[in-house]
Design an enzyme around this catalytic site. Sequence first.
Site, PDB file in Angstrom:
ATOM      1  N   HIS A 310      45.558  10.445  11.594  1.00  0.00           N
ATOM      2  CA  HIS A 310      44.907   9.801  12.734  1.00  0.00           C
ATOM      3  C   HIS A 310      45.366  10.370  14.070  1.00  0.00           C
ATOM      4  O   HIS A 310      44.614  10.374  15.032  1.00  0.00           O
ATOM      5  CB  HIS A 310      45.029   8.283  12.639  1.00  0.00           C
ATOM      6  CG  HIS A 310      44.089   7.749  11.608  1.00  0.00           C
ATOM      7  ND1 HIS A 310      44.449   7.605  10.289  1.00  0.00           N
ATOM      8  CD2 HIS A 310      42.774   7.441  11.675  1.00  0.00           C
ATOM      9  CE1 HIS A 310      43.391   7.192   9.600  1.00  0.00           C
ATOM     10  NE2 HIS A 310      42.363   7.074  10.414  1.00  0.00           N
ATOM     11  N   GLU A 551      32.346  10.129  -0.404  1.00  0.00           N
ATOM     12  CA  GLU A 551      33.708  10.675  -0.259  1.00  0.00           C
ATOM     13  C   GLU A 551      34.454  10.734  -1.578  1.00  0.00           C
ATOM     14  O   GLU A 551      35.605  11.163  -1.614  1.00  0.00           O
ATOM     15  CB  GLU A 551      34.588   9.895   0.720  1.00  0.00           C
ATOM     16  CG  GLU A 551      33.991   8.808   1.468  1.00  0.00           C
ATOM     17  CD  GLU A 551      34.933   8.131   2.450  1.00  0.00           C
ATOM     18  OE1 GLU A 551      35.585   8.804   3.245  1.00  0.00           O
ATOM     19  OE2 GLU A 551      34.971   6.889   2.437  1.00  0.00           O
ATOM     20  N   ASP A 575      37.897  12.976   2.976  1.00  0.00           N
ATOM     21  CA  ASP A 575      38.307  12.413   1.689  1.00  0.00           C
ATOM     22  C   ASP A 575      37.672  13.158   0.522  1.00  0.00           C
ATOM     23  O   ASP A 575      38.316  13.393  -0.493  1.00  0.00           O
ATOM     24  CB  ASP A 575      37.958  10.918   1.619  1.00  0.00           C
ATOM     25  CG  ASP A 575      39.037  10.080   2.287  1.00  0.00           C
ATOM     26  OD1 ASP A 575      40.221  10.403   2.103  1.00  0.00           O
ATOM     27  OD2 ASP A 575      38.696   9.126   3.006  1.00  0.00           O
ATOM     28  N   CYS A 622      30.030  13.083   8.396  1.00  0.00           N
ATOM     29  CA  CYS A 622      30.913  12.584   9.455  1.00  0.00           C
ATOM     30  C   CYS A 622      32.354  13.008   9.249  1.00  0.00           C
ATOM     31  O   CYS A 622      33.232  12.604  10.003  1.00  0.00           O
ATOM     32  CB  CYS A 622      30.826  11.067   9.571  1.00  0.00           C
ATOM     33  SG  CYS A 622      31.351  10.239   8.075  1.00  0.00           S
TER      34      CYS A 622
HETATM   35  C1  PEP Z   1      36.197  11.203   5.741  1.00  0.00           C
HETATM   36  O1  PEP Z   1      36.878  10.849   4.772  1.00  0.00           O
HETATM   37  O2  PEP Z   1      35.642  12.325   5.821  1.00  0.00           O
HETATM   38  C2  PEP Z   1      36.012  10.288   6.873  1.00  0.00           C
HETATM   39  C3  PEP Z   1      35.183  10.587   7.842  1.00  0.00           C
HETATM   40  O3  PEP Z   1      36.746   9.145   6.905  1.00  0.00           O
HETATM   41  P1  PEP Z   1      38.298   9.045   7.347  1.00  0.00           P
HETATM   42  O4  PEP Z   1      38.697  10.370   7.917  1.00  0.00           O
HETATM   43  O5  PEP Z   1      38.396   7.926   8.314  1.00  0.00           O
HETATM   44  O6  PEP Z   1      38.944   8.745   6.026  1.00  0.00           O
HETATM   45 MG    MG Z   2      37.410   8.749   4.513  1.00  0.00          MG
END
Ligand code: PEP
Ligand code: MG
Length: 664
Positions: A310, A551, A575, A622
């Site tokens: 993050h 994912e 993921d 995304c």
């Molecule tokens: C992903 O897993 O690609 C995603 C966008 O979600 P996060 O990065 O919040 O797990």
């Molecule tokens: Mg994810």
Amino acid sequence: MERSTIVRVHEGLHARPATRFVKLAKSFESDVDIVKDGKAVSAKSSVKLMLLGVKEGQEVTVRANGADAIEAVEALIGYLENPLAGLDEQDALKGDSAPVQAPQLASPEPQAVPTTEAGPTTEAGLVGIAASEGVHLGPAFAHFPPEIGTEARTLAAHEIEPEIERFMAAIAAVRARMDKVLADETLAGGDRGIVAALRDIAGDETLVGDTVAMIRDRADAVAATIAVSSRLADEFGAVEDPYLNARADDMQAVGRQICLALLGQDDVSLERIAQGAVLIADDIGAWDLARAPLKRIGAIVCGHGGATSHIAIIARSHGIPAVLGLGERVAELRSAKTVAVNGNSGAVIADPDAATRAHYERRMGEATTERDALSVFKDTVPTLADGTIIEVAANLGSLEEIEAAKEAGAMGVGLFRTELLFMRHMHLPSEDMQAETYGALAKAFAPYPVIVRTLDIGGDKPIAGIEFPEEENPFLGWRGIRMCLDRPDIFKRQLRALLRAAVHGNVKVMLPMVSDIEEVRRTRLLIDECAAELKAQGAAFAPFTLGVMIETPAAVLIAPALAREVAFFSIGTNDLTQYVMAADRLNPTVAKLNDVANPAVMAAIEMTVRAGVEAGIMVGMCGEAAGRPDLIPAFLRMGLSELSMSPASIPRAKKIVSELGKAS
Ligand code: PEP
Ligand code: MG
């Protein structure tokens, strides 16, 4: 005087209920104990009370001794049996609560990572994970809060009372400083709760009483404070409850503040970072970073963290170059005056020579020129030769990022991560405050869509109000949609808020970590239930379209069936890559395998897009790969029609799509 009862406090006596219980106990003169399984602790110490770990449904006894014992027992039993219902956010914002810790990032082993971009011949130094692109040269701002270290002293008898006075004065000073912060009206709600809870701990009778007892045994105040706060932190750390585990950090933080006050020192604060400085730290809590003056930070270099941690996501969304995962070698930068950071290659150079400085200055100039050149694409509607409009949208985690996203030309929001909303508060956010947040997002981007992802959280980053089990593999465990379906109380609150927010704009909702079609069907039933409840209440709401994130390999393999159930797919490559490649996204030792461009991952993406396109539903992406200039052409050839990314990547993505449209 004593009475027993079964505790009816939802989630048990930790966090806010513990603070309320202690406040109530303190309003009586009598000594009051609470007893569970034969263990009695003072009901006037929230530290002791939280450590007792009283859960909903357990039997406890309240015992009081003193002039108002009867009233005390009655009031406290009354609270346990029927805690005041309807306490809202404001209670916590007034400081009536315990804080939530920022999620801790994983702690990868120090590891050199191969560079992906050749630097100048002079480019030498440390190499970490290139986590947020861009180059930067700036003054170093080392953020390594020092260990408090003084020689422990045995006090002479005549020194004991003055030392206790000194300790009490330090407590008063710390609490006064915290009160001053709380008096600042501009303080954000989440910060207010955290500071208020720390202030409570600083005055807690266990912390104060045990420290004073040690001073009476001739320990000096600093040594006694360290010993008691560390012991209590260890006790919290040993409890089998992630929320209480996180309180260990609170104990250490308060102990540290008291010691600094005793020593007449100030703590290092991110507030003091100079314009354009390179923030160097071993680790920074994502929440600490989110509150830092991000506009002033020129680059981030950390011992911890990975490309999709993050901290990296925050850096990318603010266009701050970042190199993470340097491990212990980050300490080598502590004494640097100037640091050059290459967020594309992962190189970090302390006090670079003249040639390297000139190289970085030139690159920074070019980046500014490129940014200016790309800004002309801000209002472009990227269109392919066949007329298909590709929506280039933003990934956001908070309302504060809306401005940057709009500035970058975002055509809506392709992923709103709702976790931060939950992490920022000391308790689960209410339906009203969620509805307000999602509604504000929808209004800000209307008529473009905003895709809100339902709560995607697991045991690796616990939040207040949800008890997560100890898990061997939290990334394969009780997280995302799995946890939400098991906790319809939490899930329905979010779904109701989303239905209410849909009145204000184009709200779409997507489910994370889907691996079984039943998860979608069960969610639909809950949405129907929520809509019926809102209708019965006469509340304003509107339907939203439902999609899923792809994912997991399971979701890819059942994509044709999933496509018949939902209105859109959004591929979460962060993921998906880790699960397809069986390579932890936070572990630098397997960073090479964790590559979205690996043919296995690209095949999974292609299968997903094909299933979606054949079923006639929208397929977007995304994950961080959506903003990769080298992969965008391949994704578009596959048939993706939406790309959602960090705001800073939007102008370039728009340019690439537009040029592809013209070239074909
Ligand atoms: C992903 O897993 O690609 C995603 C966008 O979600 P996060 O990065 O919040 O797990
Ligand atoms: Mg994810």
